[in-house]
Design a protein around this motif. Structure first.
Motif, PDB file in Angstrom:
ATOM      1  N   ARG A  89       0.840  -1.212   0.000  1.00 54.64           N
ATOM      2  CA  ARG A  89       0.000   0.000   0.000  1.00 54.64           C
ATOM      3  C   ARG A  89       0.869   1.254   0.000  1.00 54.64           C
ATOM      4  NH1 ARG A  89      -3.299  -2.976   3.274  1.00 54.64           N
ATOM      5  NH2 ARG A  89      -2.382  -2.181   5.179  1.00 54.64           N
ATOM      6  N   ALA A  90       1.921   1.262   0.814  1.00 58.02           N
ATOM      7  CA  ALA A  90       2.812   2.426   0.890  1.00 58.02           C
ATOM      8  C   ALA A  90       3.498   2.691  -0.444  1.00 58.02           C
ATOM      9  CB  ALA A  90       3.857   2.212   1.988  1.00 58.02           C
ATOM     10  N   ARG A  91       3.722   1.646  -1.226  1.00 58.28           N
ATOM     11  CA  ARG A  91       4.340   1.785  -2.544  1.00 58.28           C
ATOM     12  C   ARG A  91       3.291   1.995  -3.632  1.00 58.28           C
ATOM     13  NH1 ARG A  91       9.329  -0.263  -3.924  1.00 58.28           N
ATOM     14  NH2 ARG A  91      10.734  -0.317  -2.169  1.00 58.28           N
ATOM     15  N   ASP A  92       2.032   2.054  -3.240  1.00 60.10           N
ATOM     16  CA  ASP A  92       0.902   2.229  -4.160  1.00 60.10           C
ATOM     17  C   ASP A  92       0.899   1.158  -5.253  1.00 60.10           C
ATOM     18  OD1 ASP A  92      -1.463   3.568  -4.807  1.00 60.10           O
ATOM     19  OD2 ASP A  92      -0.458   4.772  -6.346  1.00 60.10           O
ATOM     20  N   HIS A  93       1.234  -0.063  -4.854  1.00 57.24           N
ATOM     21  CA  HIS A  93       1.261  -1.184  -5.793  1.00 57.24           C
ATOM     22  C   HIS A  93      -0.160  -1.674  -6.038  1.00 57.24           C
ATOM     23  CE1 HIS A  93       2.961  -4.613  -7.895  1.00 57.24           C
ATOM     24  NE2 HIS A  93       2.016  -5.329  -7.317  1.00 57.24           N
ATOM     25  N   ARG A  94      -0.551  -1.760  -7.294  1.00 60.98           N
ATOM     26  CA  ARG A  94      -1.921  -2.160  -7.636  1.00 60.98           C
ATOM     27  C   ARG A  94      -1.985  -3.457  -8.440  1.00 60.98           C
ATOM     28  NH1 ARG A  94      -4.984   2.500  -6.572  1.00 60.98           N
ATOM     29  NH2 ARG A  94      -3.666   4.332  -6.454  1.00 60.98           N
ATOM     30  N   GLY A  95      -0.889  -3.877  -8.991  1.00 61.28           N
ATOM     31  CA  GLY A  95      -0.888  -5.060  -9.841  1.00 61.28           C
ATOM     32  C   GLY A  95      -0.925  -6.355  -9.055  1.00 61.28           C
ATOM     33  N   PRO A  96      -0.851  -7.450  -9.752  1.00 59.09           N
ATOM     34  CA  PRO A  96      -0.862  -8.733  -9.055  1.00 59.09           C
ATOM     35  C   PRO A  96       0.424  -8.934  -8.256  1.00 59.09           C
ATOM     36  CG  PRO A  96      -0.437  -9.075 -11.387  1.00 59.09           C
ATOM     37  CD  PRO A  96      -0.753  -7.613 -11.197  1.00 59.09           C
ATOM     38  N   VAL A  97       0.281  -9.698  -7.208  1.00 58.67           N
ATOM     39  CA  VAL A  97       1.406 -10.051  -6.353  1.00 58.67           C
ATOM     40  C   VAL A  97       1.430 -11.570  -6.266  1.00 58.67           C
ATOM     41  CG1 VAL A  97       2.290  -9.984  -3.985  1.00 58.67           C
ATOM     42  CG2 VAL A  97       1.294  -7.928  -5.005  1.00 58.67           C
ATOM     43  N   TYR A  98       2.582 -12.134  -6.466  1.00 60.53           N
ATOM     44  CA  TYR A  98       2.724 -13.583  -6.350  1.00 60.53           C
ATOM     45  C   TYR A  98       3.174 -13.936  -4.946  1.00 60.53           C
ATOM     46  CZ  TYR A  98       2.188 -13.932 -11.359  1.00 60.53           C
ATOM     47  OH  TYR A  98       1.678 -13.870 -12.630  1.00 60.53           O
ATOM     48  N   ALA A  99       2.588 -14.983  -4.407  1.00 63.30           N
ATOM     49  CA  ALA A  99       2.988 -15.513  -3.108  1.00 63.30           C
ATOM     50  C   ALA A  99       3.860 -16.730  -3.363  1.00 63.30           C
ATOM     51  CB  ALA A  99       1.762 -15.910  -2.299  1.00 63.30           C
ATOM     52  N   ALA A 100       5.069 -16.713  -2.820  1.00 64.35           N
ATOM     53  CA  ALA A 100       5.989 -17.845  -2.959  1.00 64.35           C
ATOM     54  C   ALA A 100       6.086 -18.551  -1.613  1.00 64.35           C
ATOM     55  CB  ALA A 100       7.365 -17.364  -3.417  1.00 64.35           C
ATOM     56  N   SER A 101       5.714 -19.810  -1.618  1.00 64.38           N
ATOM     57  CA  SER A 101       5.770 -20.612  -0.404  1.00 64.38           C
ATOM     58  C   SER A 101       5.710 -22.079  -0.799  1.00 64.38           C
ATOM     59  CB  SER A 101       4.620 -20.249   0.544  1.00 64.38           C
ATOM     60  OG  SER A 101       4.818 -20.869   1.798  1.00 64.38           O
ATOM     61  N   SER A 102       5.649 -22.929   0.195  1.00 64.89           N
ATOM     62  CA  SER A 102       5.500 -24.364  -0.043  1.00 64.89           C
ATOM     63  C   SER A 102       4.069 -24.657  -0.467  1.00 64.89           C
ATOM     64  CB  SER A 102       5.826 -25.134   1.226  1.00 64.89           C
ATOM     65  OG  SER A 102       7.130 -24.816   1.668  1.00 64.89           O
ATOM     66  N   ALA A 103       3.882 -25.747  -1.192  1.00 66.93           N
ATOM     67  CA  ALA A 103       2.555 -26.083  -1.732  1.00 66.93           C
ATOM     68  C   ALA A 103       1.496 -26.167  -0.645  1.00 66.93           C
ATOM     69  CB  ALA A 103       2.631 -27.394  -2.510  1.00 66.93           C
ATOM     70  N   TYR A 104       1.821 -26.759   0.495  1.00 66.27           N
ATOM     71  CA  TYR A 104       0.826 -26.910   1.567  1.00 66.27           C
ATOM     72  C   TYR A 104       0.437 -25.568   2.167  1.00 66.27           C
ATOM     73  CZ  TYR A 104       4.774 -26.316   4.765  1.00 66.27           C
ATOM     74  OH  TYR A 104       5.871 -25.818   5.426  1.00 66.27           O
ATOM     75  N   HIS A 105       1.311 -24.573   2.076  1.00 68.12           N
ATOM     76  CA  HIS A 105       1.121 -23.270   2.719  1.00 68.12           C
ATOM     77  C   HIS A 105       0.504 -22.225   1.792  1.00 68.12           C
ATOM     78  CE1 HIS A 105       3.124 -19.710   4.921  1.00 68.12           C
ATOM     79  NE2 HIS A 105       2.221 -20.191   5.741  1.00 68.12           N
ATOM     80  N   LEU A 106       0.604 -22.439   0.495  1.00 70.97           N
ATOM     81  CA  LEU A 106       0.156 -21.435  -0.481  1.00 70.97           C
ATOM     82  C   LEU A 106      -1.321 -21.059  -0.371  1.00 70.97           C
ATOM     83  CD1 LEU A 106       2.098 -22.127  -3.778  1.00 70.97           C
ATOM     84  CD2 LEU A 106       1.946 -19.974  -2.530  1.00 70.97           C
ATOM     85  N   PRO A 107      -2.253 -22.009  -0.195  1.00 69.01           N
ATOM     86  CA  PRO A 107      -3.658 -21.579  -0.118  1.00 69.01           C
ATOM     87  C   PRO A 107      -3.914 -20.554   0.991  1.00 69.01           C
ATOM     88  CG  PRO A 107      -3.543 -23.937  -0.454  1.00 69.01           C
ATOM     89  CD  PRO A 107      -2.134 -23.462  -0.195  1.00 69.01           C
ATOM     90  N   ARG A 108      -3.291 -20.756   2.153  1.00 66.46           N
ATOM     91  CA  ARG A 108      -3.477 -19.804   3.255  1.00 66.46           C
ATOM     92  C   ARG A 108      -2.845 -18.463   2.920  1.00 66.46           C
ATOM     93  NH1 ARG A 108      -1.063 -19.913   9.191  1.00 66.46           N
ATOM     94  NH2 ARG A 108       0.103 -21.683   8.374  1.00 66.46           N
ATOM     95  N   CYS A 109      -1.644 -18.475   2.361  1.00 66.24           N
ATOM     96  CA  CYS A 109      -0.962 -17.225   2.015  1.00 66.24           C
ATOM     97  C   CYS A 109      -1.783 -16.406   1.020  1.00 66.24           C
ATOM     98  CB  CYS A 109       0.416 -17.516   1.430  1.00 66.24           C
ATOM     99  SG  CYS A 109       1.555 -18.323   2.567  1.00 66.24           S
ATOM    100  N   VAL A 110      -2.264 -17.055  -0.030  1.00 64.18           N
ATOM    101  CA  VAL A 110      -3.024 -16.360  -1.069  1.00 64.18           C
ATOM    102  C   VAL A 110      -4.345 -15.839  -0.509  1.00 64.18           C
ATOM    103  CG1 VAL A 110      -4.203 -16.646  -3.291  1.00 64.18           C
ATOM    104  CG2 VAL A 110      -1.896 -17.558  -2.970  1.00 64.18           C
TER     105      VAL A 110
END
Length: 170
Positions: A89-110
Motif C-alpha cells: 500500500r505504501a508503494r501504491d502497488h496495484r498489480g498482481p502479487v505472487y505468493a511464494a511458499s511451499s505447496a501446503y502453505h500457499l492456499p493460506r498465504c493467497v
C-alpha cells in the motif's frame, strides 16, 4: 513477489524449505519484468531473520538490492501478510502479487493476501525436499487445516477493527 519465511538452521543458514521457497520465487521472477521481492519473516529460534537470510540468497543469485524489500518483523503468516500488505500500500502497488511458499502453505498465504486487499496469485511451489519423510509432509499439510480458517477469521477481525477505527477518526 512475497516470499514467506521458514525456519533457519541452528547455524543461521537457510533450511531446505526456506531455500526452496527462494528458488521458486527466483524461477518465477526470471519470467517477470522487473520483479520486486519481499522476503518476510522475523527472527525465529535461530538468527538472523528469515527475511535477511532470503535477501542474502536473492543477492547471491544476482537480484539487485533495489528489487528487494525486507520485512523482518513478522513472526507468523498472518503478521507477514499484514506487514507486506502495508508495504505494498505504501508503494501504491496495484498489480498482481505472487505468493511464494511451499505447496501446503500457499492456499493460506493467497487467501490472507486477498483478504488484505492484495491481488494475490500463487507462485509455482518448490518441490518437496527429497529428504522429507511422509509423516513430516502430512504433519505440515494437516497443520494447515485449522490454521487457514483461524487466520482468515483473525484477518477479518483485523479488517473490521481497522474500519471501526477509521469511522471513529472521521
Amino acid at each position: 513477489m512475497v516470499i514467506f519465511g521458514a525456519g533457519l538452521r541452528p547455524d543461521g543458514s537457510p533450511s531446505p524449505t526456506l531455500a526452496g521457497r527462494v528458488r521458486a520465487a527466483l524461477a518465477l521472477g526470471r519470467r517477470l519484468q522487473g520483479p520486486l521481492y519481499i522476503p518476510t519473516g522475523g527472527i525465529g529460534r535461530h538468527g538472523p531473520s528469515e527475511a535477511a537470510a532470503m535477501a542474502a540468497m536473492l543477492r547471491e543469485h544476482g537480484v539487485a538490492d533495489h528489487r528487494i524489500v525486507r520485512e523482518d518483523t513478522a513472526r507468523d503468516t498472518l503478521a507477514s501478510v499484514l506487514a507486506c500488505a502495508a508495504i505494498l500500500r505504501a508503494r501504491d502497488h496495484r498489480g498482481p502479487v505472487y505468493a511464494a511458499s511451499s505447496a501446503y502453505h500457499l492456499p493460506r498465504c493467497v487467501l490472507l493476501l486477498r483478504l488484505a486487499g492484495v491481488a494475490a496469485r500463487p507462485a509455482p511451489p518448490p518441490p518437496m525436499p527429497a529428504s522429507s519423510r511422509w509423516r513430516k509432509r502430512w504433519y505440515w499439510r494437516l497443520r494447515e487445516v485449522p490454521a487457514l480458517p483461524w487466520d482468515a477469521m483473525l484477518m477479518l477481525l483485523a479488517i473490521a477493527r481497522r474500519r471501526s477505527l477509521r469511522r471513529l477518526l472521521s
